[in-house]
Design a protein around this motif. Sequence first.
Motif, short mmCIF file in Angstrom:
data_model
loop_
_atom_site.label_atom_id
_atom_site.label_comp_id
_atom_site.label_asym_id
_atom_site.label_seq_id
_atom_site.Cartn_x
_atom_site.Cartn_y
_atom_site.Cartn_z
N GLY A 12 56.54 33.98 -0.96
CA GLY A 12 57.23 33.86 0.24
C GLY A 12 58.71 33.89 0.41
O GLY A 12 59.40 34.33 0.89
N THR A 13 59.46 33.07 -1.28
CA THR A 13 60.24 33.36 -1.45
C THR A 13 61.12 34.52 -1.49
O THR A 13 62.23 35.47 -1.16
N ILE A 14 60.47 35.56 -2.32
CA ILE A 14 60.41 36.80 -2.65
C ILE A 14 60.60 37.48 -1.48
O ILE A 14 61.60 38.70 -0.48
N LEU A 15 59.59 37.87 -0.75
CA LEU A 15 58.91 38.35 0.28
C LEU A 15 60.08 37.33 2.18
O LEU A 15 59.41 38.36 2.76
N HIS A 16 60.24 36.90 1.89
CA HIS A 16 61.39 36.37 2.57
C HIS A 16 60.06 35.10 3.81
O HIS A 16 60.40 35.69 5.12
N ILE A 17 58.53 34.47 3.28
CA ILE A 17 58.06 34.10 4.51
C ILE A 17 58.18 33.14 4.73
O ILE A 17 58.63 32.14 4.29
N ASN A 18 58.07 32.69 6.04
CA ASN A 18 58.50 31.37 5.88
C ASN A 18 56.99 30.38 5.78
O ASN A 18 56.46 31.01 5.57
N GLU A 19 57.98 29.44 6.10
CA GLU A 19 57.06 27.80 5.42
C GLU A 19 55.33 27.65 6.09
O GLU A 19 54.60 27.45 5.52
N SER A 20 55.05 27.84 7.16
CA SER A 20 54.52 27.65 7.91
C SER A 20 52.79 28.46 7.73
O SER A 20 51.93 28.04 7.03
N GLN A 21 53.52 29.77 7.16
CA GLN A 21 52.76 31.13 7.03
C GLN A 21 52.27 30.47 5.23
O GLN A 21 51.43 30.57 5.12
N ILE A 22 52.89 29.95 4.22
CA ILE A 22 53.09 29.67 3.26
C ILE A 22 52.04 28.58 2.96
O ILE A 22 51.38 28.78 1.99
N GLN A 23 52.00 27.56 4.12
CA GLN A 23 51.30 26.42 4.66
C GLN A 23 50.35 26.42 4.33
O GLN A 23 48.97 25.76 3.68
N SER A 24 49.88 27.45 5.13
CA SER A 24 48.02 27.93 5.96
C SER A 24 47.74 29.05 5.02
O SER A 24 46.43 28.97 4.62
N GLN A 25 48.84 29.49 3.85
CA GLN A 25 48.35 30.30 3.25
C GLN A 25 47.19 29.23 1.19
O GLN A 25 46.47 29.38 0.74
N ALA A 26 48.24 28.56 1.56
CA ALA A 26 48.14 27.35 0.10
C ALA A 26 46.58 26.76 0.91
O ALA A 26 46.74 26.34 -0.79
N MET A 27 46.78 26.59 1.48
CA MET A 27 45.46 25.46 1.82
C MET A 27 44.25 25.88 1.48
O MET A 27 43.32 26.08 2.83
N GLN A 28 43.62 26.17 0.65
CA GLN A 28 42.15 26.80 0.10
C GLN A 28 41.34 25.93 0.48
O GLN A 28 39.74 26.07 0.80
N PHE A 74 45.34 26.96 -13.80
CA PHE A 74 44.85 27.80 -12.53
C PHE A 74 45.27 27.50 -10.85
O PHE A 74 45.27 27.30 -10.10
N ALA A 75 43.92 26.19 -11.01
CA ALA A 75 43.99 25.74 -9.76
C ALA A 75 45.07 25.02 -9.20
O ALA A 75 45.43 24.86 -7.71
N VAL A 76 45.65 24.33 -10.32
CA VAL A 76 47.37 23.74 -9.53
C VAL A 76 48.06 24.91 -9.11
O VAL A 76 48.75 24.45 -8.04
N LEU A 77 48.56 25.64 -9.98
CA LEU A 77 48.94 27.19 -9.67
C LEU A 77 49.22 28.03 -8.42
O LEU A 77 49.68 28.43 -7.77
N LEU A 134 50.18 16.94 -4.19
CA LEU A 134 49.72 15.59 -5.32
C LEU A 134 48.59 16.28 -5.53
O LEU A 134 47.54 15.45 -6.73
N HIS A 135 47.61 15.35 -4.32
CA HIS A 135 46.69 14.12 -4.62
C HIS A 135 44.97 15.64 -4.62
O HIS A 135 44.87 15.23 -5.82
N THR A 136 46.00 16.32 -4.38
CA THR A 136 44.88 17.76 -4.72
C THR A 136 44.46 18.02 -6.19
O THR A 136 43.94 18.48 -7.09
N ASN A 137 45.95 18.24 -6.76
CA ASN A 137 46.36 18.33 -8.44
C ASN A 137 45.69 17.12 -9.23
O ASN A 137 45.23 17.12 -10.25
N ALA A 138 45.81 16.01 -8.35
CA ALA A 138 45.45 15.38 -9.68
C ALA A 138 43.97 14.70 -9.29
O ALA A 138 43.36 14.40 -10.68
N ILE A 139 43.35 15.56 -8.52
CA ILE A 139 42.17 15.67 -8.40
C ILE A 139 41.37 16.38 -10.28
O ILE A 139 40.75 16.32 -10.32
N PHE A 140 41.89 17.54 -9.18
CA PHE A 140 41.75 18.29 -10.90
C PHE A 140 42.50 18.20 -11.88
O PHE A 140 41.07 18.58 -13.00
N CYS A 141 43.29 17.52 -12.16
CA CYS A 141 43.17 17.29 -13.69
C CYS A 141 42.29 16.08 -14.00
O CYS A 141 42.05 16.45 -15.28
N ILE A 142 42.21 15.36 -13.48
CA ILE A 142 40.96 14.32 -13.51
C ILE A 142 39.93 15.07 -13.78
O ILE A 142 39.00 14.51 -14.65
#
Length: 396
Positions: A148-164, A136-139, A182-190
């Motif tokens: 964003g791919t479906i709704l055609h949102i640009n890359e900068s908007q996607i990244q700003s939404q993703a960094m919680q 859940f945390a990784v996805l 990748l670093h954040t996902n590694a933290i969650f897994c470990i």
Amino acid sequence: MICLETQHFNLNRTLLLAIGLWPYQKSKLVRLQIILFFGILISFVIVQFTALITKKCTVNFIIKVFSTMIFSSSYIIMYNMFWINSHRVRNLLEQLQYICNELKDENEFTIIKKCGNNTKFCTLTCTVFAICCALFAVLLPIWPQIFGTILHINESQIQSQAMQITTEYFIDQKKYFYLILLHTNAIFCIGTTTLAATGTTLLGCAIHACGLFRIASYRMEQIMTTKMFKNVNLKDRSMIYNKKIFCAVEIHCKAIKFCEFLSSTFKGSFFLLVIIAVISLSLNIYGIFQNISFGDKEAFLLHLLFASVILLYMFVVNYVGQEITNHNNYIYFTAYNSRWYNAPLQTQKLILFILLKGSRTYHLNIGGVIVASLECFATLTKTSMSYFTVMYSMEE
């Protein structure tokens, strides 16, 4: 003969081996793995702390950073707790194995085997829950990219939404977005593996401690129900009674010593975890309500995940402590309800000694400060809610 390592703690062993914390056979490669994983966990707390130095700090910003940073620090404490106490963890398992080797009655073996089955079930359940939380945390950061791919949102908007989780790497976070991810996902897994592996190992030890108390109760029950006294004289009967009482008291003392060794081994770490759990729960509940008002679904789900994990951990620890107390009290009730009046006078005196000792309730102490019980869970939860109420009222 029961081999706890291969029969009862086999899944725990696999989880601990995955993060290098299994206390047996530590090679140079395993030591390198420990240093690498521990360094990754520490680095994530550091990059969150540096955000407080480089960015403008408001009350909401500080609470947002601390809500994730304090939760991440629990990974470090749990990992370090098993790392520096690896010899004590090994002694804990060896003590339990030694006690199990001394069992001879088939019913006592059945009790321990049932504890092993409960340990495996709880470990499997917690492992599945940990995998779901990690996925859940990784996805969660990828969801905006999918939509964003479906709704055609640009890359900068996607990244700003993703960094919680607020961090500061002193690099261009947009350019190196996927490396940071990748670093954040590694933290969650470990981190989730660490919580699952260490937590279920301690849980398994506590379950077996309850089994030892249950064996003591079983031996106490057998004292006055034996059918071998018909053709035995009074002197031999008294010796048999005393021997059986000694066996019951012996396993009871071993169970108490095992629990005390378990709580004293991680006393300092448990104390820190209690403080972190209360503070982190308050901050994450605040984050939940704050992001509901802001309409930030991703941040809301992240704080909800953290708060759920903390509540589950607190409940399991206190529930196990309550079970240990209940199993210990059952020995007292068993002795009280036995047909002690049919025993010889010397045996009656020994049973009276057990009753006097059993009148003092034994509790599993956490961190040398609080007693693990359902009442303690309610108190900690109430304290966290009180802190949340204060923070929420200050915002208004």
